[in-house]
Every structure is written in structure tokens, then in C-alpha cells.
Design a protein around this motif. Sequence first.
Motif, short mmCIF file in Angstrom:
data_model
loop_
_atom_site.label_atom_id
_atom_site.label_comp_id
_atom_site.label_asym_id
_atom_site.label_seq_id
_atom_site.Cartn_x
_atom_site.Cartn_y
_atom_site.Cartn_z
N GLU A 148 -6.78 23.05 3.57
CA GLU A 148 -6.72 24.51 3.56
C GLU A 148 -5.56 24.99 2.68
OE1 GLU A 148 -9.48 25.23 4.99
OE2 GLU A 148 -9.55 23.32 6.03
N THR A 149 -4.37 24.42 2.86
CA THR A 149 -3.19 24.87 2.10
C THR A 149 -2.97 24.05 0.84
OG1 THR A 149 -1.66 23.38 3.23
CG2 THR A 149 -2.06 25.54 4.27
N ARG A 150 -3.62 22.87 0.76
CA ARG A 150 -3.48 21.92 -0.35
C ARG A 150 -2.07 21.31 -0.39
NH1 ARG A 150 -8.02 21.73 -3.64
NH2 ARG A 150 -6.94 20.98 -5.46
N ALA A 151 -1.32 21.41 0.70
CA ALA A 151 -0.02 20.73 0.79
C ALA A 151 -0.27 19.24 0.82
CB ALA A 151 0.73 21.18 2.05
N VAL A 152 0.52 18.48 0.07
CA VAL A 152 0.29 17.04 -0.10
C VAL A 152 1.54 16.26 0.27
CG1 VAL A 152 -0.17 15.25 -1.82
CG2 VAL A 152 -1.43 17.39 -1.91
N TYR A 153 1.32 15.11 0.90
CA TYR A 153 2.39 14.15 1.20
C TYR A 153 2.07 12.85 0.47
CZ TYR A 153 4.64 10.28 3.55
OH TYR A 153 5.34 9.12 3.79
N TRP A 154 3.08 12.25 -0.17
CA TRP A 154 2.97 10.92 -0.76
C TRP A 154 4.05 10.03 -0.15
CZ3 TRP A 154 3.45 12.86 -6.45
CH2 TRP A 154 2.25 13.42 -6.87
N SER A 155 3.68 8.85 0.29
CA SER A 155 4.69 7.89 0.78
C SER A 155 5.42 7.30 -0.42
CB SER A 155 4.01 6.78 1.57
OG SER A 155 3.30 5.91 0.69
N PRO A 156 6.57 6.65 -0.17
CA PRO A 156 7.26 5.96 -1.27
C PRO A 156 6.36 4.92 -1.95
CG PRO A 156 8.73 6.19 0.61
CD PRO A 156 7.36 6.64 1.07
N GLY A 157 5.52 4.24 -1.18
CA GLY A 157 4.62 3.25 -1.76
C GLY A 157 3.59 3.88 -2.68
N TYR A 158 3.12 5.07 -2.34
CA TYR A 158 2.18 5.80 -3.21
C TYR A 158 2.86 6.12 -4.53
CZ TYR A 158 -1.21 9.30 -4.74
OH TYR A 158 -2.15 10.01 -5.44
N ARG A 159 4.08 6.66 -4.45
CA ARG A 159 4.83 7.00 -5.66
C ARG A 159 5.01 5.77 -6.54
NH1 ARG A 159 7.49 11.68 -6.05
NH2 ARG A 159 7.49 13.09 -4.26
N GLU A 160 5.31 4.66 -5.92
CA GLU A 160 5.54 3.42 -6.68
C GLU A 160 4.25 2.94 -7.35
OE1 GLU A 160 6.68 -1.14 -5.64
OE2 GLU A 160 7.86 0.42 -4.65
N LEU A 161 3.13 2.96 -6.62
CA LEU A 161 1.86 2.50 -7.19
C LEU A 161 1.43 3.31 -8.40
CD1 LEU A 161 -0.19 1.69 -3.99
CD2 LEU A 161 0.49 0.08 -5.75
N TYR A 162 1.70 4.62 -8.36
CA TYR A 162 1.29 5.50 -9.46
C TYR A 162 2.39 5.74 -10.48
CZ TYR A 162 -3.15 6.53 -7.23
OH TYR A 162 -4.41 6.43 -6.69
N GLY A 163 3.61 5.30 -10.17
CA GLY A 163 4.71 5.46 -11.11
C GLY A 163 5.33 6.85 -11.10
N VAL A 219 0.83 -1.20 0.00
CA VAL A 219 0.00 0.00 0.00
C VAL A 219 0.86 1.25 0.00
CG1 VAL A 219 -1.91 -1.13 1.21
CG2 VAL A 219 -0.24 0.18 2.52
N GLY A 220 0.26 2.32 -0.41
CA GLY A 220 0.87 3.63 -0.34
C GLY A 220 -0.03 4.52 0.48
N ALA A 221 0.55 5.57 1.05
CA ALA A 221 -0.23 6.50 1.87
C ALA A 221 -0.11 7.91 1.30
CB ALA A 221 0.27 6.47 3.31
N TRP A 222 -1.16 8.68 1.54
CA TRP A 222 -1.14 10.08 1.14
C TRP A 222 -1.88 10.91 2.17
CZ3 TRP A 222 -5.69 12.74 0.26
CH2 TRP A 222 -6.83 11.95 0.08
N GLU A 223 -1.60 12.20 2.15
CA GLU A 223 -2.28 13.13 3.03
C GLU A 223 -2.34 14.48 2.34
OE1 GLU A 223 -1.20 15.24 7.19
OE2 GLU A 223 -1.11 13.04 7.19
N CYS A 224 -3.46 15.18 2.53
CA CYS A 224 -3.63 16.51 1.92
C CYS A 224 -4.23 17.45 2.94
CB CYS A 224 -4.54 16.41 0.69
SG CYS A 224 -4.86 18.00 -0.12
#
Length: 186
Positions: free
Chosen positions: A30-45, A22-27
Motif C-alpha cells: 500500500e505505501t511501497r515502503a521497502v526494507y532490505w537486509s544487509p545480505g540483500y544489499r550485499e547480493l545486489y551491491g 541470503v538476503g531478505a526484503w519486504e515491501c
Amino acid sequence: EEQAQLRRSEERLRLAHEAAGVGAWECDLETRAVYWSPGYRELYGFAPDVQPSFEAGVDCVLPEDREAVLAELRRAAEEGDQFFTEHRIVHPKKGARIIRGRGRTIAADAAGHRRMAGIVMDVTDLHAEEVAEVVKAHQLELAMDAGQLGIWDWDIGSDHVDWTPRVYTLHGVQPGQFGGRVTDFA
């Protein structure tokens, strides 16, 4: 000591994500700042140098699925609720993939910022197995119809018998006329 415990906890979480695929993300809503985990990056390429953004994440979703995903995220944000999405992407190396996402809206923090956070997983293989099972069941049904065959199943322990509709027809019995036990048929 607290820092060591935090590092161990983060390592356990990273290992769990890797093991589950799995991958994780957070947004920050209010500021639209986003975090992507390494697994998220891998799943989406996504390459490591791609800057996380809400727009980049949404742009990966096939246009046919995009509005449904956005509607579900909007609903969850408005209601402060959980969300569930399933959508298709085209991974740059793996091709067409089906991604399932789950998460929730998180109440405002001390600064008044609400967040959404979730996990994503590739369910392409699961979908392929489900489709294969449906195809097999349909093929069996066609073959049974062509051969005018029926299936029955007897649970010896309970003496309960299940018949498919064709078995009733073959025996000239109406469904209400058979009690469902071997001794009822004899």
C-alpha cells in the motif's frame, strides 16, 4: 526478558542468513515502503546509504529479465500467493550474477496493508556447475557416437543390467528381446 529473547531470536536469524548467503526484503504493497537486509544489499551491491525502494530493486534486474520478474510479483500480489523468480544482475564488483528469489504475499494487517516478503540468494555458481555437467554429458555422447561405443551397467545384487541404445545395436538385439539380467544375455 522478552526483549532479551527477541534480541537472541534476531541474532539467530541474522546468523542463519549469513551462513546461507541470503538476503531478505519486504515491501508494503500500500505505501511501497521497502526494507532490505544487509545480505540483500550485499547480493545486489547496494551501498549502505542507498535508500531502499521497489524501483531501485527492480532497476538492478537486467532488462531482458525484468518483465518476467515483475509479472511474477504482480501475479503473487493479485492472488495472495507465493512467488519464485530467477534473474540476472550486474553486481558493481562481482560482475554478472544470477539471483534466485522466493517469498510470498502476506495478508492485510490491522491497518489494511498487504505486504510481500522474500529472500534472495546468488545461484551463479550453481548454474555454472549445471552448465558444465550438460556440456560434459554432450561431449561424452559425441565421443561415444564417434567411436560407436555403448555403456552398460550391472547391479550385481539384483542381477539387473541397463544398456544404452548403442549396446543393443552392437549386439544385434532389440530392446524387447533382452530381459535385463546377465543370465538373459548368456
